[in-house]
Write a protein that holds these residues in place. Sequence first.
Motif, PDB file in Angstrom:
ATOM      1  N   CYS A  87      39.827  84.410  56.766  1.00  0.00           N
ATOM      2  CA  CYS A  87      38.977  83.309  57.227  1.00  0.00           C
ATOM      3  C   CYS A  87      39.680  82.489  58.304  1.00  0.00           C
ATOM      4  N   ALA A  88      40.975  82.232  58.107  1.00  0.00           N
ATOM      5  CA  ALA A  88      41.723  81.454  59.102  1.00  0.00           C
ATOM      6  C   ALA A  88      41.818  82.207  60.422  1.00  0.00           C
ATOM      7  N   ALA A  89      42.093  83.501  60.336  1.00  0.00           N
ATOM      8  CA  ALA A  89      42.149  84.309  61.565  1.00  0.00           C
ATOM      9  C   ALA A  89      40.780  84.321  62.243  1.00  0.00           C
ATOM     10  N   GLY A  90      39.719  84.441  61.438  1.00  0.00           N
ATOM     11  CA  GLY A  90      38.366  84.422  61.985  1.00  0.00           C
ATOM     12  C   GLY A  90      38.045  83.107  62.670  1.00  0.00           C
ATOM     13  N   ALA A  91      38.544  81.990  62.086  1.00  0.00           N
ATOM     14  CA  ALA A  91      38.320  80.688  62.714  1.00  0.00           C
ATOM     15  C   ALA A  91      38.941  80.652  64.104  1.00  0.00           C
ATOM     16  N   GLY A  92      40.146  81.220  64.227  1.00  0.00           N
ATOM     17  CA  GLY A  92      40.780  81.260  65.536  1.00  0.00           C
ATOM     18  C   GLY A  92      40.006  82.106  66.529  1.00  0.00           C
ATOM     19  N   VAL A  93      39.538  83.254  66.108  1.00  0.00           N
ATOM     20  CA  VAL A  93      38.796  84.159  66.999  1.00  0.00           C
ATOM     21  C   VAL A  93      37.486  83.517  67.444  1.00  0.00           C
ATOM     22  N   LEU A  94      36.805  82.839  66.530  1.00  0.00           N
ATOM     23  CA  LEU A  94      35.548  82.175  66.885  1.00  0.00           C
ATOM     24  C   LEU A  94      35.763  81.042  67.886  1.00  0.00           C
ATOM     25  N   ALA A  95      36.987  80.532  67.953  1.00  0.00           N
ATOM     26  CA  ALA A  95      37.282  79.403  68.838  1.00  0.00           C
ATOM     27  C   ALA A  95      37.932  79.846  70.152  1.00  0.00           C
ATOM     28  N   ARG A  96      37.748  81.098  70.552  1.00  0.00           N
ATOM     29  CA  ARG A  96      38.396  81.572  71.780  1.00  0.00           C
ATOM     30  C   ARG A  96      37.903  80.839  73.026  1.00  0.00           C
ATOM     31  N   THR A  97      36.653  80.399  73.036  1.00  0.00           N
ATOM     32  CA  THR A  97      36.127  79.689  74.204  1.00  0.00           C
ATOM     33  C   THR A  97      36.064  78.182  73.984  1.00  0.00           C
ATOM     34  N   ARG A  98      35.792  77.736  72.770  1.00  0.00           N
ATOM     35  CA  ARG A  98      35.749  76.308  72.451  1.00  0.00           C
ATOM     36  C   ARG A  98      36.090  76.133  70.980  1.00  0.00           C
ATOM     37  N   ALA A 100      34.927  74.179  68.538  1.00  0.00           N
ATOM     38  CA  ALA A 100      33.939  73.768  67.532  1.00  0.00           C
ATOM     39  C   ALA A 100      33.640  74.832  66.481  1.00  0.00           C
ATOM     40  N   PRO A 101      33.370  76.106  66.847  1.00  0.00           N
ATOM     41  CA  PRO A 101      33.065  77.094  65.800  1.00  0.00           C
ATOM     42  C   PRO A 101      34.224  77.292  64.823  1.00  0.00           C
ATOM     43  N   GLY A 102      35.427  77.270  65.346  1.00  0.00           N
ATOM     44  CA  GLY A 102      36.578  77.414  64.465  1.00  0.00           C
ATOM     45  C   GLY A 102      36.741  76.233  63.531  1.00  0.00           C
ATOM     46  N   LEU A 103      36.485  75.028  64.044  1.00  0.00           N
ATOM     47  CA  LEU A 103      36.587  73.841  63.200  1.00  0.00           C
ATOM     48  C   LEU A 103      35.553  73.857  62.078  1.00  0.00           C
ATOM     49  N   LEU A 104      34.398  74.474  62.342  1.00  0.00           N
ATOM     50  CA  LEU A 104      33.406  74.606  61.275  1.00  0.00           C
ATOM     51  C   LEU A 104      33.936  75.474  60.139  1.00  0.00           C
ATOM     52  N   VAL A 105      34.645  76.547  60.479  1.00  0.00           N
ATOM     53  CA  VAL A 105      35.239  77.395  59.448  1.00  0.00           C
ATOM     54  C   VAL A 105      36.316  76.623  58.692  1.00  0.00           C
ATOM     55  N   VAL A 106      37.124  75.852  59.426  1.00  0.00           N
ATOM     56  CA  VAL A 106      38.150  75.029  58.789  1.00  0.00           C
ATOM     57  C   VAL A 106      37.500  74.056  57.807  1.00  0.00           C
ATOM     58  N   ALA A 107      36.395  73.441  58.233  1.00  0.00           N
ATOM     59  CA  ALA A 107      35.689  72.500  57.355  1.00  0.00           C
ATOM     60  C   ALA A 107      35.151  73.208  56.120  1.00  0.00           C
ATOM     61  N   ALA A 108      34.632  74.435  56.296  1.00  0.00           N
ATOM     62  CA  ALA A 108      34.104  75.185  55.157  1.00  0.00           C
ATOM     63  C   ALA A 108      35.206  75.493  54.153  1.00  0.00           C
ATOM     64  N   LEU A 109      36.375  75.899  54.646  1.00  0.00           N
ATOM     65  CA  LEU A 109      37.511  76.140  53.750  1.00  0.00           C
ATOM     66  C   LEU A 109      37.901  74.855  53.023  1.00  0.00           C
ATOM     67  N   GLY A 110      37.840  73.727  53.732  1.00  0.00           N
ATOM     68  CA  GLY A 110      38.156  72.455  53.107  1.00  0.00           C
ATOM     69  C   GLY A 110      37.181  72.110  52.002  1.00  0.00           C
ATOM     70  N   VAL A 111      35.898  72.402  52.214  1.00  0.00           N
ATOM     71  CA  VAL A 111      34.888  72.134  51.193  1.00  0.00           C
ATOM     72  C   VAL A 111      35.143  72.985  49.949  1.00  0.00           C
ATOM     73  N   VAL A 112      35.533  74.244  50.164  1.00  0.00           N
ATOM     74  CA  VAL A 112      35.864  75.108  49.025  1.00  0.00           C
ATOM     75  C   VAL A 112      37.017  74.502  48.230  1.00  0.00           C
ATOM     76  N   GLY A 113      38.022  73.971  48.938  1.00  0.00           N
ATOM     77  CA  GLY A 113      39.133  73.322  48.250  1.00  0.00           C
ATOM     78  C   GLY A 113      38.683  72.123  47.434  1.00  0.00           C
TER      79      GLY A 113
END
Length: 506
Positions: A87-98, A100-113
């Motif tokens: 998931c963390a690697a995916g967040a980085g890949v989704l954020a290759r241009t900007r 925001a998409p990666g931060l959404l994944v980070v937020a989702a992981l935070g919600v799971v925590g």
Amino acid sequence: MAAATVTPTRLGRRRAVAVGLVSLLAALAAGHLVAGFVGPAASPFLAVGNWVRDLSPHPVTEWAKETFGTADKLVLFAGVALVVLACAAGAGVLARTRPAPGLLVVAALGVVGFVAVLGRPDLGQLGIAAPAASLLTGATVFSLLHRRAVPLAADRGRRDFLRLSAGVVAGAGALGGLGQVLASRVDVEGSRRAVGRLRVAEPAPPVPPGADFPGTASFITANRDFYRIDTALTVPRVTAEEWRLRVHGLVDRELELDYAQVRARDLVERPITMACVSNEVGGSLVSTATFIGIPLRDVLTEAGVRPGADQLLSTSVDGFTAGSPVDAVLDPERGALLAIGMNGEPLPVEHGFPARLVVPGLYGYVSATKWVTDLELTTFAAKQGYWMPRGWSARGPVKTQSRIDTPRDGATTGTRVTVAGVAWAPAIGIRRVEVGVDGVWHEAELAVEVDRNTWRMWRVALDLSAGEHRIAVRATDRSGVTQTDRLAAPAPDGATGWHTVTVTAR
């Protein structure tokens, strides 16, 4: 006129993945540090592991236990780690241009925590500080690294990014290490050593000569060899000084006991064989120890069990629950214990220090709560223990079983061979053991019976013809019940079948 510098707008894949992974490391380290103050179980990675364990469907849980045995917790940790890393690697890949998409994944992981920590019964409201620290740190580091990963000048930017990433990794290592030190500051082993020798008012009789045979397990299992099966991903750390036991529910009066009060009572010592419901036919998840404690019957009688209470629901400090039939707990012949000692010393930490339950004749999943802190008199209709919603039966009486210890399956023997092993039917006792060779049964010699709550060793000398032979064993308990040959898996109430080995005589 100088040419305008073009700012890259798309990160390289490897750099993008690095942004995600380094941010994850920083987030977990921050959460682990805060958990050192508010409770080790609040560490987001550990909390998510517990959450995944509790949500795992029954077939998945059983497959993991059958496939990995006692390594199932390690496999669970590894599986959770791989998913989180992906998931963390995916967040980085989704954020290759900007970003925001990666931060959404980070937020989702935070919600799971957050969800995982909020579901922990052993954490107070401050527990959410750990996943909050993880989320804030992860999002901040992700944004910072992302900005540095899009350089104005490629060479300088690469160096800045690498320096910043290395600094974050080093800082995360230091914070995580400090969190581990804080989480380990509870000196449980020191507390256990301070208990010293337990003085027993009613010691168990010495184990008589002839209680075991050559080729069988030792009658008493050493603490280091005693089987350990529980749901704890990390061993709870509770000192004797802080431990308390609450007795409540359908009782005439609530009780609260501390360790000193338990120890001050007349302690008894009893040899007891314990078995795990997950034990396969012929398996090793059965052991015997002399446990020291106070009769559980006395504690409940003091509280006054009200009519209608048919379940004693015990709860561990980490939230695990087990429901024991009240009639079994109150049976004076069984001698159920609130145990504080094992084989002459205070309970080992991994076996429940400061205190645990031991109820002879019941599988551990309904009776052997370790690190116990709460006893509630209730009913089976009103509440369920941890394993009931996961497909296991409610009452869990140990089934009469036997095992061949020697010779091993596939062994080559002489034509004169001694077959030996153990049989158990705690709370009932073993009356007879028979060994079958190619379908012909021979009665085995039984070792001296120590107690009906313990296993019993057996052996038989056989003359075999040269060639391959199938050897089976079956036991009959003192109620006259003989093991069935019908093979059944452990779920939902214990395995059945005759343990069988194949040997070649020469």
